[in-house]
Design a protein around this motif. Structure first.
Motif, PDB file in Angstrom:
ATOM      1  N   ASP A  62     142.506 -17.438  28.430  1.00 17.38           N
ATOM      2  CA  ASP A  62     143.676 -16.648  28.077  1.00 17.38           C
ATOM      3  C   ASP A  62     143.981 -16.741  26.583  1.00 17.38           C
ATOM      4  O   ASP A  62     144.226 -15.734  25.926  1.00 17.38           O
ATOM      5  CB  ASP A  62     144.878 -17.107  28.903  1.00 17.38           C
ATOM      6  CG  ASP A  62     146.087 -16.199  28.739  1.00 17.38           C
ATOM      7  OD1 ASP A  62     145.913 -14.971  28.598  1.00 17.38           O
ATOM      8  OD2 ASP A  62     147.207 -16.720  28.758  1.00 17.38           O
ATOM      9  N   ILE A  63     143.922 -17.941  26.048  1.00 20.44           N
ATOM     10  CA  ILE A  63     144.192 -18.140  24.614  1.00 20.44           C
ATOM     11  C   ILE A  63     143.161 -17.409  23.763  1.00 20.44           C
ATOM     12  O   ILE A  63     143.504 -16.743  22.787  1.00 20.44           O
ATOM     13  CB  ILE A  63     144.172 -19.649  24.252  1.00 20.44           C
ATOM     14  CG1 ILE A  63     145.251 -20.421  24.994  1.00 20.44           C
ATOM     15  CG2 ILE A  63     144.230 -19.862  22.730  1.00 20.44           C
ATOM     16  CD1 ILE A  63     146.635 -20.295  24.472  1.00 20.44           C
ATOM     17  N   LEU A  64     141.879 -17.543  24.135  1.00 18.39           N
ATOM     18  CA  LEU A  64     140.791 -17.007  23.307  1.00 18.39           C
ATOM     19  C   LEU A  64     140.411 -15.564  23.636  1.00 18.39           C
ATOM     20  O   LEU A  64     139.546 -14.993  22.977  1.00 18.39           O
ATOM     21  CB  LEU A  64     139.552 -17.898  23.438  1.00 18.39           C
ATOM     22  CG  LEU A  64     139.715 -19.336  22.946  1.00 18.39           C
ATOM     23  CD1 LEU A  64     138.433 -20.122  23.192  1.00 18.39           C
ATOM     24  CD2 LEU A  64     140.110 -19.367  21.473  1.00 18.39           C
ATOM     25  N   GLY A  65     141.035 -14.980  24.649  1.00 15.28           N
ATOM     26  CA  GLY A  65     140.703 -13.604  24.993  1.00 15.28           C
ATOM     27  C   GLY A  65     139.345 -13.480  25.669  1.00 15.28           C
ATOM     28  O   GLY A  65     138.644 -12.485  25.477  1.00 15.28           O
ATOM     29  N   LEU A  66     138.975 -14.480  26.449  1.00 17.39           N
ATOM     30  CA  LEU A  66     137.697 -14.487  27.157  1.00 17.39           C
ATOM     31  C   LEU A  66     137.948 -14.381  28.656  1.00 17.39           C
ATOM     32  O   LEU A  66     139.094 -14.444  29.104  1.00 17.39           O
ATOM     33  CB  LEU A  66     136.935 -15.783  26.851  1.00 17.39           C
ATOM     34  CG  LEU A  66     136.622 -16.044  25.378  1.00 17.39           C
ATOM     35  CD1 LEU A  66     136.016 -17.431  25.202  1.00 17.39           C
ATOM     36  CD2 LEU A  66     135.678 -14.981  24.833  1.00 17.39           C
ATOM     37  N   GLU A  67     136.876 -14.245  29.408  1.00 22.80           N
ATOM     38  CA  GLU A  67     136.985 -14.225  30.860  1.00 22.80           C
ATOM     39  C   GLU A  67     136.192 -15.373  31.442  1.00 22.80           C
ATOM     40  O   GLU A  67     135.092 -15.677  30.969  1.00 22.80           O
ATOM     41  CB  GLU A  67     136.460 -12.905  31.422  1.00 22.80           C
ATOM     42  CG  GLU A  67     137.326 -11.726  31.068  1.00 22.80           C
ATOM     43  CD  GLU A  67     136.888 -10.452  31.758  1.00 22.80           C
ATOM     44  OE1 GLU A  67     136.245 -10.528  32.830  1.00 22.80           O
ATOM     45  OE2 GLU A  67     137.186  -9.379  31.218  1.00 22.80           O
ATOM     46  N   THR A  68     136.743 -16.001  32.462  1.00 26.97           N
ATOM     47  CA  THR A  68     135.991 -17.054  33.142  1.00 26.97           C
ATOM     48  C   THR A  68     134.911 -16.400  33.995  1.00 26.97           C
ATOM     49  O   THR A  68     135.062 -15.266  34.457  1.00 26.97           O
ATOM     50  CB  THR A  68     136.906 -17.909  34.050  1.00 26.97           C
ATOM     51  OG1 THR A  68     137.548 -17.058  34.993  1.00 26.97           O
ATOM     52  CG2 THR A  68     137.938 -18.668  33.231  1.00 26.97           C
ATOM     53  N   GLY A  69     133.822 -17.145  34.165  1.00 30.21           N
ATOM     54  CA  GLY A  69     132.742 -16.659  35.006  1.00 30.21           C
ATOM     55  C   GLY A  69     132.979 -17.047  36.449  1.00 30.21           C
ATOM     56  O   GLY A  69     133.959 -17.716  36.785  1.00 30.21           O
ATOM     57  N   GLN A  70     132.052 -16.643  37.289  1.00 26.79           N
ATOM     58  CA  GLN A  70     132.139 -16.969  38.711  1.00 26.79           C
ATOM     59  C   GLN A  70     131.890 -18.454  38.904  1.00 26.79           C
ATOM     60  O   GLN A  70     130.984 -19.032  38.308  1.00 26.79           O
ATOM     61  CB  GLN A  70     131.112 -16.157  39.490  1.00 26.79           C
ATOM     62  CG  GLN A  70     131.234 -16.293  40.978  1.00 26.79           C
ATOM     63  CD  GLN A  70     130.381 -15.259  41.705  1.00 26.79           C
ATOM     64  OE1 GLN A  70     129.902 -14.305  41.117  1.00 26.79           O
ATOM     65  NE2 GLN A  70     130.201 -15.474  42.993  1.00 26.79           N
ATOM     66  N   GLU A  71     132.722 -19.075  39.726  1.00 25.27           N
ATOM     67  CA  GLU A  71     132.579 -20.503  40.011  1.00 25.27           C
ATOM     68  C   GLU A  71     131.173 -20.770  40.535  1.00 25.27           C
ATOM     69  O   GLU A  71     130.645 -20.029  41.361  1.00 25.27           O
ATOM     70  CB  GLU A  71     133.630 -20.928  41.031  1.00 25.27           C
ATOM     71  CG  GLU A  71     133.790 -22.417  41.132  1.00 25.27           C
ATOM     72  CD  GLU A  71     135.075 -22.808  41.836  1.00 25.27           C
ATOM     73  OE1 GLU A  71     135.115 -23.930  42.357  1.00 25.27           O
ATOM     74  OE2 GLU A  71     136.032 -22.010  41.851  1.00 25.27           O
ATOM     75  N   TRP A  72     130.567 -21.838  40.008  1.00 26.08           N
ATOM     76  CA  TRP A  72     129.215 -22.205  40.390  1.00 26.08           C
ATOM     77  C   TRP A  72     129.221 -23.691  40.720  1.00 26.08           C
ATOM     78  O   TRP A  72     129.389 -24.516  39.821  1.00 26.08           O
ATOM     79  CB  TRP A  72     128.253 -21.900  39.246  1.00 26.08           C
ATOM     80  CG  TRP A  72     126.830 -22.156  39.547  1.00 26.08           C
ATOM     81  CD1 TRP A  72     126.008 -21.414  40.343  1.00 26.08           C
ATOM     82  CD2 TRP A  72     126.037 -23.251  39.064  1.00 26.08           C
ATOM     83  NE1 TRP A  72     124.757 -21.976  40.376  1.00 26.08           N
ATOM     84  CE2 TRP A  72     124.746 -23.103  39.604  1.00 26.08           C
ATOM     85  CE3 TRP A  72     126.302 -24.330  38.229  1.00 26.08           C
ATOM     86  CZ2 TRP A  72     123.722 -24.001  39.346  1.00 26.08           C
ATOM     87  CZ3 TRP A  72     125.275 -25.222  37.973  1.00 26.08           C
ATOM     88  CH2 TRP A  72     124.008 -25.052  38.524  1.00 26.08           C
ATOM     89  N   GLY A  73     129.130 -24.011  42.007  1.00 28.82           N
ATOM     90  CA  GLY A  73     129.242 -25.408  42.411  1.00 28.82           C
ATOM     91  C   GLY A  73     130.601 -25.934  41.992  1.00 28.82           C
ATOM     92  O   GLY A  73     131.623 -25.294  42.213  1.00 28.82           O
ATOM     93  N   PRO A  74     130.614 -27.084  41.304  1.00 26.11           N
ATOM     94  CA  PRO A  74     131.898 -27.664  40.874  1.00 26.11           C
ATOM     95  C   PRO A  74     132.408 -27.111  39.539  1.00 26.11           C
ATOM     96  O   PRO A  74     133.390 -27.595  39.010  1.00 26.11           O
ATOM     97  CB  PRO A  74     131.559 -29.151  40.739  1.00 26.11           C
ATOM     98  CG  PRO A  74     130.120 -29.148  40.313  1.00 26.11           C
ATOM     99  CD  PRO A  74     129.491 -27.993  41.059  1.00 26.11           C
ATOM    100  N   PHE A  75     131.750 -26.093  38.994  1.00 28.93           N
ATOM    101  CA  PHE A  75     132.047 -25.624  37.641  1.00 28.93           C
ATOM    102  C   PHE A  75     132.695 -24.246  37.609  1.00 28.93           C
ATOM    103  O   PHE A  75     132.334 -23.350  38.366  1.00 28.93           O
ATOM    104  CB  PHE A  75     130.766 -25.558  36.809  1.00 28.93           C
ATOM    105  CG  PHE A  75     129.999 -26.842  36.784  1.00 28.93           C
ATOM    106  CD1 PHE A  75     130.511 -27.973  36.180  1.00 28.93           C
ATOM    107  CD2 PHE A  75     128.755 -26.923  37.398  1.00 28.93           C
ATOM    108  CE1 PHE A  75     129.802 -29.168  36.163  1.00 28.93           C
ATOM    109  CE2 PHE A  75     128.036 -28.108  37.387  1.00 28.93           C
ATOM    110  CZ  PHE A  75     128.567 -29.232  36.774  1.00 28.93           C
TER     111      PHE A  75
END
Length: 129
Positions: A24-37
């Motif tokens: 949110d701060i950097l104007g990016l999008e999170t990726g799809q959860e992969w395992g514990p990440f």
């Protein structure tokens, strides 16, 4: 092949909360959860993989992000909207201020896990890559 940093793991109390906060701060999008990440990719291809671990096991780290002037303005506005404390220095002795190191602008703030985050518009040493 030259050596490049591909990814690193960022420990968090809540992987989704920390990844989404920084996205949110950097104007990016999170990726799809992969395992514990929960991944967050930067423009230069480095991925921050946020992983939930017990709070007492988190060793606080520092992450600095080089951003454009426009990206700085947007991130700075978002930090202020959130009411998140920010500082001109890494030791928190200049609250609510922006530094102008190397002719750019920079601020320090913390993420939900307590990691030290920094955004700068000029690399240290004044050089451009």
């Amino acid at each position: 092949m030259s050596v490049e940093l591909n990814h690193t793991i960022v420990h968090a109390r809540d992987n989704r909360e920390s990844a989404e906060f920084l996205a949110d701060i950097l104007g990016l999008e999170t990726g799809q959860e992969w395992g514990p990440f929960v991944p967050l990719s930067t423009a230069n291809g480095v991925t921050l993989d946020f992983a939930t671990i017990p709070a007492e096991s988190i060793t606080l780290q520092h992450y600095a992000f080089l951003v454009s002037e426009a990206e700085f303005d947007t991130a700075y506005a978002r930090i202020r909207e959130l009411g998140a404390p920010y500082y001109a220095d890494p030791h928190g002795k200049q609250p609510g201020e922006i530094n102008h190191n190397d002719g750019g602008r920079g601020i320090y703030f913390t993420d939900p896990a307590g990691h030290g985050m920094e955004i700068i518009t000029r690399p240290y040493g004044g050089y451009e890559s």
